[in-house]
Design an enzyme around this catalytic site. Structure first.
Site, PDB file in Angstrom:
ATOM      1  N   LYS A  12       5.117  50.110 -26.333  1.00 33.84           N
ATOM      2  CA  LYS A  12       5.480  51.229 -25.468  1.00 33.84           C
ATOM      3  C   LYS A  12       4.364  51.555 -24.458  1.00 33.84           C
ATOM      4  CE  LYS A  12       9.378  52.266 -27.773  1.00 33.84           C
ATOM      5  NZ  LYS A  12       9.416  51.495 -29.015  1.00 33.84           N
TER       6      LYS A  12
HETATM    7  C1  LIG Z   1      10.547  51.127 -29.835  1.00 33.22           C
HETATM    8  C2  LIG Z   1      10.271  50.055 -30.822  1.00 33.22           C
HETATM    9  C3  LIG Z   1      11.194  49.041 -31.115  1.00 33.22           C
HETATM   10  C4  LIG Z   1      12.590  49.028 -30.508  1.00 33.22           C
HETATM   11  O1  LIG Z   1      12.593  48.824 -29.133  1.00 33.22           O
HETATM   12  P1  LIG Z   1      13.908  49.165 -28.286  1.00 33.22           P
HETATM   13  O2  LIG Z   1      13.504  49.028 -26.875  1.00 33.22           O
HETATM   14  O3  LIG Z   1      14.275  50.569 -28.641  1.00 33.22           O
HETATM   15  O4  LIG Z   1      14.968  48.216 -28.705  1.00 33.22           O
HETATM   16  C5  LIG Z   1      10.828  48.045 -31.996  1.00 33.22           C
HETATM   17  N1  LIG Z   1       9.623  48.054 -32.603  1.00 33.22           N
HETATM   18  C6  LIG Z   1       8.718  49.015 -32.361  1.00 33.22           C
HETATM   19  C7  LIG Z   1       7.420  48.974 -33.070  1.00 33.22           C
HETATM   20  C8  LIG Z   1       9.005  50.050 -31.472  1.00 33.22           C
HETATM   21  O5  LIG Z   1       8.106  51.002 -31.241  1.00 33.22           O
END
Ligand SMILES: *Cc1c(COP(=O)(O)O)cnc(C)c1O
Length: 462
Positions: free
Chosen positions: A110
């Site tokens: 993120k």
């Molecule tokens: C947000 C997240 C996901 C999922 O990603 P999406 O874009 O919502 O499909 C998977 N793994 C981790 C560690 C995350 O923080």
């Protein structure tokens, strides 16, 4: 580049418009009106992450920001990543690579989007001498990444909603121990989907969101998808792949944001065979791939909490393409979903999805075993989300394709689960927790939008 809503209520918008509003007023998601085409062979010559990001992102922004200015925003954003390389790769077996996307300041993928989006917001806000109140619903990692990025902004307040008891201790500390006049963590007694619904209800209330200068940075915000396209290209460019190889990406999936970025990459010219939807027990997408029916069920709490969601919000963007970009049909399906909690697509449409996507559900026991065995065999510690990506990749890779698994978070973020699997504490646990030793401060509310609105009203700036 112009943008439109998947539900037809808005069109001809600029990047800036959609960055600030996040969700269209008709409830739809914004998509670009065309896919920019990239000359993959020309891109291959670029080895710096930031330069590559500039080439991929710039066409989506267009005249809204000068290329030279965008370049400096991107350079600054990625200078904050800890290792000399922004992305590192770990090869397990010969054709099995983990793409480590957790070298950013809050240790999950993120950070790639947040560290850049917040300065882009600041860039616009400075020009107009305005302030912004960001609202975000998080299953754990988006919130920590957003708070870290906003902490340094003098233009932005952040109101961050997370589900009570459904995020890891480390994630919670990352959100609640970063104190600042502009940081408002809010615990909601509900699931991630409840948090998301509160955010959506505030965003579609245009009177409220305009009065209080509100924007959102959920995974439904197009700019996040756009920024995440870059690492798919970067991965292939930096792994010496010969032209005859078949390449797949396995992506731990919740809201369908990260994997949808891979889909956009393919539309732009990324030479990839399949995108593997790797899910936990919250398997709406896996069920859809297998049955052609998209149907909402309750949320199961798992050891991969960042993927504990009932609805994969970004899926609407794929659906829009699947329905030949018909906003009428997309609206119909989404209404059906709202009224009946499910909709179906035709056999042909379902086959079309399967041309690009395959899927696999990996349950918690399998996750535990995967973490344990990978540690034994390769002395490599994986987080539970990444383990789901690895598990799905292995089950689906009978042919021996070249598979890249997105490593979405650092194992420390889920140390309880990981330490149970490997049978002893992780070496660096204390050192990491030391970073978040401040007292925890946050609001704690029932599952209702009213109290959230009140906190915004009491603390917003204009
Ligand atoms: C947000 C997240 C996901 C999922 O990603 P999406 O874009 O919502 O499909 C998977 N793994 C981790 C560690 C995350 O923080």
């Amino acid at each position: 580049m112009k943008y439109l809503s998947t539900r037809g209520g808005e069109k001809d918008l600029t990047f800036k418009d959609i960055l600030f509003s996040g969700l269209a007023s008709d409830g739809g998601l914004y998509v670009p009106d065309e896919w920019p085409q990239i000359d993959y062979n020309a891109l291959k010559k670029i080895d710096s992450y930031s330069e590559l990001a500039l080439e991929i992102i710039y066409p989506f922004i267009g005249e809204d920001i000068k290329k030279s200015e965008l370049k400096s925003l991107i350079d600054n954003a990625y200078a904050k990543f800890s290792k000399s390389k922004i992305i590192t790769f770990k090869n397990l077996k010969q054709r099995e690579h983990i793409v480590e996307l957790f070298n950013g300041p809050t240790l999950a993928f993120k950070d790639f989007a947040m560290q850049l989006i917040v300065p882009i917001f600041d860039y616009y806000l400075l020009q107009e001498n305005k302030k912004l109140n960001l609202i975000v619903a998080t299953s754990g990692d988006t919130g920590s990444a957003a708070i870290n990025a906003v902490h340094q902004s003098s233009k932005i307040n952040i109101f961050c909603l997370f589900p009570k008891g459904r995020i890891s201790d480390f994630q919670k500390k990352q959100m609640t121990t970063v104190h600042g006049d502009n940081i408002f963590p809010i615990e909601v007694d509900g699931t991630f989907d409840d948090c998301q619904n509160i955010v959506k209800s505030i965003l579609v209330d245009r009177d409220f969101s305009e009065e209080f200068s509100i924007a959102a940075v959920n995974s439904i915000n197009w700019s996040r998808v756009m920024i995440q396209i870059v690492y798919y290209f970067y991965t292939l460019i930096n792994n010496n792949i010969s032209e005859d190889e078949i390449i797949n990406f396995s992506v731990p999936t919740g809201n369908f944001g990260d994997i949808y970025a891979g889909y956009v990459g393919i539309k732009m010219g990324l030479p990839v065979n399949k995108l593997i939807i790797a899910t936990n027990e919250n398997d709406i997408l896996d069920r859809f791939i297998n049955s052609g029916s998209y149907s909402i069920e309750g949320v199961t709490k798992t050891t991969s909490p960042s993927m504990d969601i009932a609805i994969a919000s970004n899926f609407e963007r794929l659906l829009f393409d699947l329905l030949q970009r018909s906003s009428v049909m997309t609206s119909e399906k989404m209404n059906e979903l709202k009224n009946n909690r499910s909709f179906s697509v035709t056999k042909e449409q379902s086959n079309l999805v399967k041309k690009t996507f395959s899927s696999r559900k990996i349950n918690q026991n399998e996750v535990n075993d995967l973490i344990k065995e990978t540690y034994k065999e390769f002395n490599y510690i994986m987080d539970p989300h990444t383990a789901i990506g690895l598990g799905a990749s292995r089950v689906l890779n009978e042919r021996g394709d070249n598979n890249f698994i997105l490593g979405t978070a650092h194992p420390i973020k889920f140390s309880d689960t990981v330490e149970k699997a490997i049978g002893h504490p992780m070496q660096s646990t204390n050192e990491f927790f030391e970073m978040y030793k401040n007292e925890e401060k946050f609001y704690s509310f029932m599952n209702s939008a009213e109290e959230v609105r009140k906190v915004i009203k009491d603390n917003y700036s204009k």
